[in-house]
Design an enzyme around this catalytic site. Sequence first.
Site, PDB file in Angstrom:
ATOM      1  N   CYS A 110       0.822  -1.204   0.000  1.00  0.00           N
ATOM      2  CA  CYS A 110       0.000   0.000   0.000  1.00  0.00           C
ATOM      3  C   CYS A 110       0.865   1.267   0.000  1.00  0.00           C
ATOM      4  O   CYS A 110       1.514   1.555  -0.989  1.00  0.00           O
ATOM      5  CB  CYS A 110      -0.998  -0.042   1.164  1.00  0.00           C
ATOM      6  SG  CYS A 110      -2.364   1.123   0.940  1.00  0.00           S
ATOM      7  N   HIS A 213      -3.628  -5.199   0.704  1.00  0.00           N
ATOM      8  CA  HIS A 213      -3.066  -5.562   2.014  1.00  0.00           C
ATOM      9  C   HIS A 213      -3.032  -7.079   2.201  1.00  0.00           C
ATOM     10  O   HIS A 213      -3.908  -7.642   2.860  1.00  0.00           O
ATOM     11  CB  HIS A 213      -3.875  -4.913   3.143  1.00  0.00           C
ATOM     12  CG  HIS A 213      -3.601  -3.450   3.308  1.00  0.00           C
ATOM     13  ND1 HIS A 213      -2.576  -2.967   4.094  1.00  0.00           N
ATOM     14  CD2 HIS A 213      -4.190  -2.370   2.757  1.00  0.00           C
ATOM     15  CE1 HIS A 213      -2.566  -1.640   4.049  1.00  0.00           C
ATOM     16  NE2 HIS A 213      -3.529  -1.251   3.235  1.00  0.00           N
ATOM     17  N   GLU A 215      -1.319  -8.778   4.139  1.00  0.00           N
ATOM     18  CA  GLU A 215      -1.161  -9.172   5.552  1.00  0.00           C
ATOM     19  C   GLU A 215      -2.499  -9.443   6.223  1.00  0.00           C
ATOM     20  O   GLU A 215      -2.546 -10.087   7.264  1.00  0.00           O
ATOM     21  CB  GLU A 215      -0.353  -8.111   6.321  1.00  0.00           C
ATOM     22  CG  GLU A 215      -1.115  -6.869   6.759  1.00  0.00           C
ATOM     23  CD  GLU A 215      -1.314  -5.843   5.637  1.00  0.00           C
ATOM     24  OE1 GLU A 215      -1.008  -6.172   4.473  1.00  0.00           O
ATOM     25  OE2 GLU A 215      -1.786  -4.726   5.933  1.00  0.00           O
TER      26      GLU A 215
END
Length: 237
Positions: A110, A213, A215
């Site tokens: 990002c 994202h 994660e």
Amino acid sequence: MIPRIGIIPSEVRTLGIERTYRLNDAYAQAIQAVGGLPLILPYANNEENVLAMVDLMDGLLLTGGADVAPRHYGEDPKVGLGSIEEERDEQEIRFIHAMMKMSKPILGICRGMQIMAAARGGSLYQDLEREMPFAMGHSTEANKEHRSHRVYLEPDSRLSRMIGKEPLWVNSRHHQGVKRLPQRFVASAYSNDGLIEAMEAIDHPFAIGVQWHPENLFAIDERQMMLFRSFVNATKA
Ligand SMILES: [Mn+2]
């Protein structure tokens, strides 16, 4: 030896209170899930310490956060620019240059992709809604793992060789985006509105940025896990 992955935290400044660091735990968990050792790096106060820290790291993970100051890509602020973190920008740019110089892997997520673009001569949309005609909703309010839109991977990219060529559903929590690619980088994925959703260096072992994202998705999507695995594996090469 477990690959050491440096992570630069964001800066929190409250008026009248000294600077503190902040980092979402999901990044540290994602790196550990694929056999890496995440290490949070303090802000260096001189170039020697930047190099010393880079020397200790096998890879660098650049995380999400505030907007990049437009002066880093030669623009004045436009209406729509959000809050910036002056010192974090400086730190990350120095670390990016040092890692690139030493040919060590970098994964930018990002804002991480955006700061990498700015550091290497690219530019950003300061606010997609205002500056990019027909931009889709890239910051829909939803859970962090909500898969909001598709990205289409370039078939010849390193990224698609790592995680597959099929369109990928991703979360989307950004209002800025890469406008002009940095030198020696190519786009590795786009969304339906034509926005660059991932980029990669053409002459570096692993310098990849993604606009989503992973994660928040690695636990439910094996291809997102593959991205982290490929990153940590690249540090062993
Ligand atoms: Mn998006």
